[in-house]
Design a protein around this motif. Structure first.
Motif, short mmCIF file in Angstrom:
data_model
loop_
_atom_site.label_atom_id
_atom_site.label_comp_id
_atom_site.label_asym_id
_atom_site.label_seq_id
_atom_site.Cartn_x
_atom_site.Cartn_y
_atom_site.Cartn_z
N ASN A 145 0.85 -1.19 0.00
CA ASN A 145 0.00 0.00 0.00
C ASN A 145 0.88 1.24 0.00
O ASN A 145 2.12 1.14 0.05
CB ASN A 145 -1.05 -0.01 1.13
N LEU A 146 0.26 2.39 -0.08
CA LEU A 146 1.03 3.61 -0.28
C LEU A 146 2.01 3.87 0.86
O LEU A 146 3.17 4.21 0.63
CB LEU A 146 0.06 4.79 -0.46
N LEU B 53 1.72 10.88 -4.97
CA LEU B 53 0.70 11.24 -5.97
C LEU B 53 -0.69 10.72 -5.61
O LEU B 53 -1.53 10.54 -6.50
CB LEU B 53 1.13 10.71 -7.34
N ALA B 54 -0.93 10.47 -4.33
CA ALA B 54 -2.23 9.91 -3.91
C ALA B 54 -3.40 10.70 -4.51
O ALA B 54 -4.37 10.12 -4.97
CB ALA B 54 -2.33 9.90 -2.39
N HIS B 55 -3.28 12.02 -4.52
CA HIS B 55 -4.37 12.85 -5.03
C HIS B 55 -4.15 13.33 -6.46
O HIS B 55 -4.97 14.07 -7.01
CB HIS B 55 -4.61 14.05 -4.10
N ALA B 56 -3.05 12.92 -7.04
CA ALA B 56 -2.74 13.37 -8.40
C ALA B 56 -2.92 12.27 -9.44
O ALA B 56 -3.39 12.53 -10.56
CB ALA B 56 -1.30 13.90 -8.45
N HIS C 280 8.49 10.82 -16.11
CA HIS C 280 9.78 10.50 -16.75
C HIS C 280 10.41 11.75 -17.36
O HIS C 280 11.58 12.05 -17.11
CB HIS C 280 9.60 9.42 -17.81
N ASP C 281 9.64 12.48 -18.15
CA ASP C 281 10.20 13.67 -18.80
C ASP C 281 10.57 14.75 -17.80
O ASP C 281 11.50 15.52 -18.03
CB ASP C 281 9.21 14.24 -19.83
N TRP C 282 9.84 14.82 -16.71
CA TRP C 282 10.21 15.80 -15.68
C TRP C 282 11.47 15.37 -14.93
O TRP C 282 12.02 16.13 -14.15
CB TRP C 282 9.07 15.97 -14.67
N ASN C 283 11.85 14.11 -15.13
CA ASN C 283 13.08 13.61 -14.51
C ASN C 283 12.94 13.37 -13.00
O ASN C 283 13.91 13.48 -12.24
CB ASN C 283 14.23 14.59 -14.80
N VAL C 284 11.72 13.05 -12.60
CA VAL C 284 11.45 12.73 -11.19
C VAL C 284 12.16 11.42 -10.83
O VAL C 284 12.20 10.50 -11.63
CB VAL C 284 9.93 12.58 -10.98
N ASP C 285 12.73 11.36 -9.62
CA ASP C 285 13.44 10.15 -9.21
C ASP C 285 12.47 9.01 -8.85
O ASP C 285 12.63 7.88 -9.29
CB ASP C 285 14.35 10.42 -8.02
N PHE C 286 11.49 9.32 -8.01
CA PHE C 286 10.53 8.29 -7.61
C PHE C 286 9.19 8.92 -7.27
O PHE C 286 9.11 10.13 -7.02
CB PHE C 286 11.04 7.48 -6.40
N ALA C 287 8.16 8.10 -7.26
CA ALA C 287 6.84 8.58 -6.85
C ALA C 287 6.04 7.38 -6.35
O ALA C 287 6.34 6.23 -6.70
CB ALA C 287 6.11 9.23 -8.02
N CYS C 288 5.06 7.65 -5.51
CA CYS C 288 4.18 6.59 -4.99
C CYS C 288 2.75 7.10 -5.02
O CYS C 288 2.51 8.29 -4.85
CB CYS C 288 4.47 6.30 -3.52
N TYR D 127 6.70 4.47 -8.80
CA TYR D 127 7.47 4.75 -10.02
C TYR D 127 8.92 4.95 -9.60
O TYR D 127 9.18 5.65 -8.60
CB TYR D 127 6.91 6.02 -10.68
N VAL D 128 9.82 4.33 -10.34
CA VAL D 128 11.25 4.58 -10.10
C VAL D 128 11.88 4.87 -11.47
O VAL D 128 11.73 4.07 -12.41
CB VAL D 128 11.95 3.35 -9.47
N HIS D 129 12.54 6.01 -11.58
CA HIS D 129 13.16 6.37 -12.87
C HIS D 129 14.11 5.27 -13.33
O HIS D 129 14.85 4.70 -12.51
CB HIS D 129 13.92 7.69 -12.74
N GLU D 130 14.10 4.99 -14.61
CA GLU D 130 14.85 3.82 -15.10
C GLU D 130 16.35 3.90 -14.83
O GLU D 130 17.02 2.88 -14.80
CB GLU D 130 14.58 3.59 -16.60
#
Ligand SMILES: *Cc1c(COP(=O)(O)O)cnc(C)c1O
Length: 425
Positions: free
Chosen positions: A104-105, A219-222, A231-239, A257-260
């Motif tokens: 879970n988150l 990003l629970a609300h996004a 990816h294009d924004w170059n974010v490192d990780f997100a949940c 999400y984990v940047h490749e």
């Protein structure tokens, strides 16, 4: 578009809505055959009708084939995960192998901090939004303590200015620059759960990276609400969780999400489990962890197949509707909501609603948070009695979020009428 405050106009918008048929794909809460107005998709999205069948299929597989279902079910359980990451990657704007669906988150936030909060030397601090969601606050607090630091010192919170409800972008960016030498991590919500404010994730990422910090978003609300381009924004990780705007059901499996660039980086630290182990050799059960070279390398244990199934049902609906169409309708529906709420305000001698959520189109998603200047709790109670699902946050805030997949323009219009009637009584 020039809106009108009439029922006929709202109905006309519904008639022209390319997604109008999708409401029928959901179970709308109702009593005595009357549908209620559900504006809480930001809290728990409604149930797609097809969810039940998808769950039943897993139960049938289990009954018929037992553990063999992992390989021999019609939709083998072993690659069920792969059916989810395609649609999710479109929704958050990344490559499919940068998404994984697990836990879970709250758990995923912890796992990501193990990998991305690596304090070193002077670089020990986390920058975040003030009044982040409680789980996020406790998560940061306990990670900082785990590393031997004092949260009061190691967590820098960005606050709204005195008398304001939302964080000014310029303040946020300036604080990143000011602390650039001590930041280990910048961790923000994509959208604040309370105010509904969308943060400028692209610029935050850019500045955080320039400062030499890692950057991640909750990003629970996004997710499923606004357009994202991780990816294009170059974010490192997100949940994010999948039960709010993504309708995957209570306690749905969350995603990360984990940047490749990190997938094959041998210096990455993580807490591992066998489900994150290289797929070809996983069942040799050897010593020594070798991660799958994708975001799946962060998986821990056997996934909840029943919950994967409810998520697949929900994502199929998104795919059929088309993510771009959903976004287009979301913009029109919220614009109409603001218009109707303005009507409510102007119908009174003095405004009764103060909007906490920023008005600018790029700074909000579906949700509008209204600070009620008078009679807040009473208005909330009256709305609930009249079968409008909205929510209450102390001391005086009503949040509502009409969502494009199943809410209608007519419901928004009805909400305005109900508000006016309550205020007149
Ligand atoms: C909803 C929400 C959560 C909830 O986390 P769970 O682990 O799914 O209970 C966490 N953070 C934010 C920002 C949320 O909005």
């Amino acid at each position: 578009m020039q809106f009108q405050p009439t029922l006929a106009f709202a109905q006309q918008l519904d008639e022209q809505d390319p997604l109008k048929a999708f409401r029928q794909q959901f179970i709308i809460p109702s009593a005595n055959e009357v549908e209620k107005v559900y504006f809480l998709g930001n809290s728990l999205g409604l149930q797609p009708k097809r969810t039940k069948d998808k769950l039943q299929t897993i139960l049938d597989d289990w009954g018929k084939l037992g553990v063999e279902s992992f390989f021999h079910a019609e939709q083998p359980w072993m690659d069920y995960h792969d059916r989810l990451v395609g649609p999710l990657s479109k929704i958050v704007g990344c490559l499919p192998h940068e998404v994984t669906v697990m836990n879970n988150l709250s758990v995923n936030l912890h796992l990501m901090l193990v990998s991305f909060y690596r304090p070193q030397g002077k670089r020990t601090k986390i920058l975040c939004e003030a009044k982040a969601f409680p789980s996020d606050q406790y998560m940061m607090e306990t990670h900082v303590r785990h590393h031997g630091f004092d949260p009061a010192d190691a967590i820098i919170e960005v606050k709204p200015r005195e008398g304001e409800h939302t964080i000014r972008n310029e303040d946020l960016l300036q604080i990143i620059v000011q602390h650039r030498e001590e930041l280990a991590l910048v961790l923000f919500g994509g959208i604040n759960y309370y105010s509904g404010q969308v943060f400028d994730m692209q610029t935050i990422t850019q500045l955080a990276k320039q400062a030499g910090a890692k950057v991640g978003f909750d990003l629970a609300h996004a997710a499923g609400n606004i357009e994202l381009n991780l990816h294009d924004w170059n974010v490192d990780f997100a949940c994010w969780c999948n039960y709010k705007y993504l309708n995957s059901g209570p306690g749905a499996v969350a995603a990360a999400y984990v940047h490749e660039r990190y997938h094959t980086d041998p210096s990455m630290q993580r807490f591992a489990g066998w489900w994150g182990y290289e797929k070809n050799t996983r069942f040799q059960m050897e010593k020594g962890f070798k991660p799958v070279q994708s975001a799946e390398g962060w998986q821990l244990g056997t996934p909840a197949l029943l919950l994967y199934a409810s998520q697949l049902a929900a994502l199929e609906v998104v795919e059929e509707a088309g993510w771009e169409n959903i976004n287009r309708k979301r913009k029109l529906l919220t614009e109409y909501l603001w218009y109707i709420l303005d009507e409510v305000n102007t119908s009174q001698k003095q405004p009764i609603i103060e909007f906490i959520t920023p008005r600018k189109e790029t700074e909000h998603g579906c949700q509008v948070s209204m600070n009620m200047l008078q009679r807040g709790k009473e208005i909330y109670n009256a709305l609930m009695e009249q079968d409008f699902f909205v929510d209450w946050r102390e001391p005086s805030v009503i949040r509502l979020a009409p969502v494009p997949l199943y809410n209608t323009f007519e419901e928004v219009w009805k909400f305005g009428e109900a508000m006016k009637k309550i205020l007149a009584s």
